[in-house]
Design a protein around this motif. Structure first.
Motif, PDB file in Angstrom:
ATOM      1  N   SER A 121      15.795  18.178 -54.770  1.00 33.52           N
ATOM      2  CA  SER A 121      15.199  19.041 -55.788  1.00 33.52           C
ATOM      3  C   SER A 121      14.965  18.255 -57.067  1.00 33.52           C
ATOM      4  O   SER A 121      15.524  17.160 -57.257  1.00 33.52           O
ATOM      5  CB  SER A 121      16.106  20.244 -56.098  1.00 33.52           C
ATOM      6  N   THR A 123      14.662  19.176 -61.348  1.00 32.88           N
ATOM      7  CA  THR A 123      14.843  20.192 -62.388  1.00 32.88           C
ATOM      8  C   THR A 123      14.212  19.708 -63.680  1.00 32.88           C
ATOM      9  O   THR A 123      14.518  18.599 -64.152  1.00 32.88           O
ATOM     10  CB  THR A 123      16.333  20.492 -62.626  1.00 32.88           C
ATOM     11  N   GLN A 163      11.329  35.814 -63.692  1.00 34.55           N
ATOM     12  CA  GLN A 163      11.865  36.088 -62.354  1.00 34.55           C
ATOM     13  C   GLN A 163      10.773  36.183 -61.298  1.00 34.55           C
ATOM     14  O   GLN A 163      11.037  35.983 -60.109  1.00 34.55           O
ATOM     15  CB  GLN A 163      12.698  37.373 -62.379  1.00 34.55           C
ATOM     16  N   ILE A 166      10.290  32.949 -59.184  1.00 35.75           N
ATOM     17  CA  ILE A 166      11.299  32.510 -58.219  1.00 35.75           C
ATOM     18  C   ILE A 166      10.862  32.867 -56.792  1.00 35.75           C
ATOM     19  O   ILE A 166      10.316  33.944 -56.542  1.00 35.75           O
ATOM     20  CB  ILE A 166      12.664  33.148 -58.542  1.00 35.75           C
ATOM     21  N   GLN A 191      13.525  27.490 -56.951  1.00 34.21           N
ATOM     22  CA  GLN A 191      14.901  27.921 -56.733  1.00 34.21           C
ATOM     23  C   GLN A 191      15.505  28.534 -57.996  1.00 34.21           C
ATOM     24  O   GLN A 191      16.423  29.348 -57.915  1.00 34.21           O
ATOM     25  CB  GLN A 191      15.744  26.719 -56.292  1.00 34.21           C
ATOM     26  N   GLN A 192      15.026  28.116 -59.145  1.00 33.08           N
ATOM     27  CA  GLN A 192      15.573  28.606 -60.414  1.00 33.08           C
ATOM     28  C   GLN A 192      14.481  28.635 -61.465  1.00 33.08           C
ATOM     29  O   GLN A 192      13.687  27.699 -61.583  1.00 33.08           O
ATOM     30  CB  GLN A 192      16.708  27.697 -60.912  1.00 33.08           C
ATOM     31  N   SER A 194      14.764  29.968 -65.579  1.00 30.47           N
ATOM     32  CA  SER A 194      15.601  30.637 -66.570  1.00 30.47           C
ATOM     33  C   SER A 194      15.121  30.309 -67.967  1.00 30.47           C
ATOM     34  O   SER A 194      14.482  29.273 -68.204  1.00 30.47           O
ATOM     35  CB  SER A 194      17.066  30.218 -66.409  1.00 30.47           C
ATOM     36  N   THR A 215      13.795  26.530 -68.051  1.00 31.74           N
ATOM     37  CA  THR A 215      14.248  25.630 -66.989  1.00 31.74           C
ATOM     38  C   THR A 215      13.654  26.030 -65.643  1.00 31.74           C
ATOM     39  O   THR A 215      13.637  27.221 -65.288  1.00 31.74           O
ATOM     40  CB  THR A 215      15.788  25.641 -66.901  1.00 31.74           C
ATOM     41  N   LYS A 217      13.496  24.764 -61.406  1.00 28.90           N
ATOM     42  CA  LYS A 217      14.034  23.899 -60.357  1.00 28.90           C
ATOM     43  C   LYS A 217      13.300  24.153 -59.044  1.00 28.90           C
ATOM     44  O   LYS A 217      13.144  25.299 -58.614  1.00 28.90           O
ATOM     45  CB  LYS A 217      15.536  24.158 -60.164  1.00 28.90           C
ATOM     46  N   SER A 218      12.860  23.076 -58.405  1.00 30.91           N
ATOM     47  CA  SER A 218      12.155  23.174 -57.123  1.00 30.91           C
ATOM     48  C   SER A 218      12.227  21.818 -56.431  1.00 30.91           C
ATOM     49  O   SER A 218      12.521  20.803 -57.070  1.00 30.91           O
ATOM     50  CB  SER A 218      10.688  23.563 -57.348  1.00 30.91           C
TER      51      SER A 218
END
Length: 296
Positions: A121, A123, A163, A166, A191-192, A194, A215, A217-218
């Motif tokens: 991943s 970030t 959201q 995601i 994955q995230q 925020s 932030t 994340k993938s």
């Protein structure tokens, strides 16, 4: 006797403002890439042949990295031992001076290890500030954040909208295209996502300023995806879009349209982390070490 050729996974960081990006660029350019300086530093170690860094995660001009990674093969003459990880870090950092680039860690890996394809991943976070205009921004913050608005964001709405990103989606509406990208699949799994309070680099900064970290994340991202998602979320926070608009544009695969629709500038974007499976490192341990920077 055979030569001493070793592949290393290198973790490094840089302040990206002055560079054309992380990937090596032609020497004829006015600004070259971080990769140019990494390779120049490695050549000063007197290896056998030319050294090439294979970068795990591309970043554009002006984008920073707290931790990027690359693999590199360094071959030494038969009468010279291969570099230990600690000595390689110190030697590269010595030759990188005075550039704002630093090697964080080196790990010996197998000859078939690939920094890009082995990454689990990536970030990124994007620093946004509101409550001022660019001229009022403290000098130590310039080139390290985006002054998005003099008014503040409606953060609960931004967090609601975030959201919707995601999961697995077609991000056709949240990417830019340039030569080579039209054939890249726009489907990615986040994955995230925020949005959290951040702070100024200065301990006693202007109390009107509000800093936020966006932030993402993938495993991978399409071109300019993070910067486009950030600008859309800021538009939600300013009331120019609703959270439902984000959901709609993901479903329709269309680009959100709002006043002053822009791609968030590169200056606020940081590659925070590239994560790997530590099982890939265990068989090639050269000396005691802790967890790699790719893990929290």
């Amino acid at each position: 006797m055979g030569s001493n050729k070793v592949r290393y996974l290198i973790f490094f960081q840089y302040f990206g403002t002055k560079y054309s990006g992380v990937v090596r660029a032609p020497e004829t350019q006015a600004a070259v890439g971080v990769g140019n300086y990494l390779e120049m530093a490695a050549q000063k170690l007197r290896p056998v042949g030319k050294v090439t860094f294979s970068i795990s995660s591309r970043t554009d001009a002006g984008v920073h990295a707290i931790c990027n990674s690359a693999h590199v093969d360094i071959e030494r003459p038969p009468d010279k031992p291969s570099f230990s990880e600690a000595i390689l870090v110190r030697a590269l950092n010595f030759h990188l001076q005075p550039e704002p680039i630093s090697i964080v860690k080196a790990i010996r890996v197998s000859d078939d290890f690939h920094a890009r394809f082995k990454a689990l991943s990536r970030t990124y976070f994007y620093r946004v500030v509101t409550g001022c205009n660019h001229t009022d921004l403290p000098v130590f913050e310039r080139n390290l954040c985006w002054v998005a608005s003099e008014s503040h964001l409606d953060i609960p709405r931004v967090q609601e909208a975030a959201q919707y990103f995601i999961g697995t989606h077609d991000f056709s509406g949240f990417r830019s295209t340039h030569k080579g990208t039209p054939f890249q699949s726009p489907v990615r799994t986040l994955q995230q996502v925020s949005v959290t309070p951040s702070s100024s680099l200065l301990p006693n900064h202007n109390s009107d300023l509000q800093f936020w970290d966006f932030t993402f994340k993938s495993k991978s991202f399409v071109y300019n995806q993070v910067r486009r998602m950030t600008s859309a979320l800021v538009a939600v926070g300013l009331g120019q879009l609703t959270p439902q608009h984000i959901k709609l544009h993901l479903e329709k695969r269309s680009t959100p349209v709002f006043p002053k629709n822009i791609v968030a500038p590169p200056s606020g974007l940081f590659l925070k982390e590239v994560e790997y499976d530590e099982e890939d490192f265990k068989c090639y341990k050269m000396e005691p070490r802790g967890r790699s920077p790719g893990h929290t």
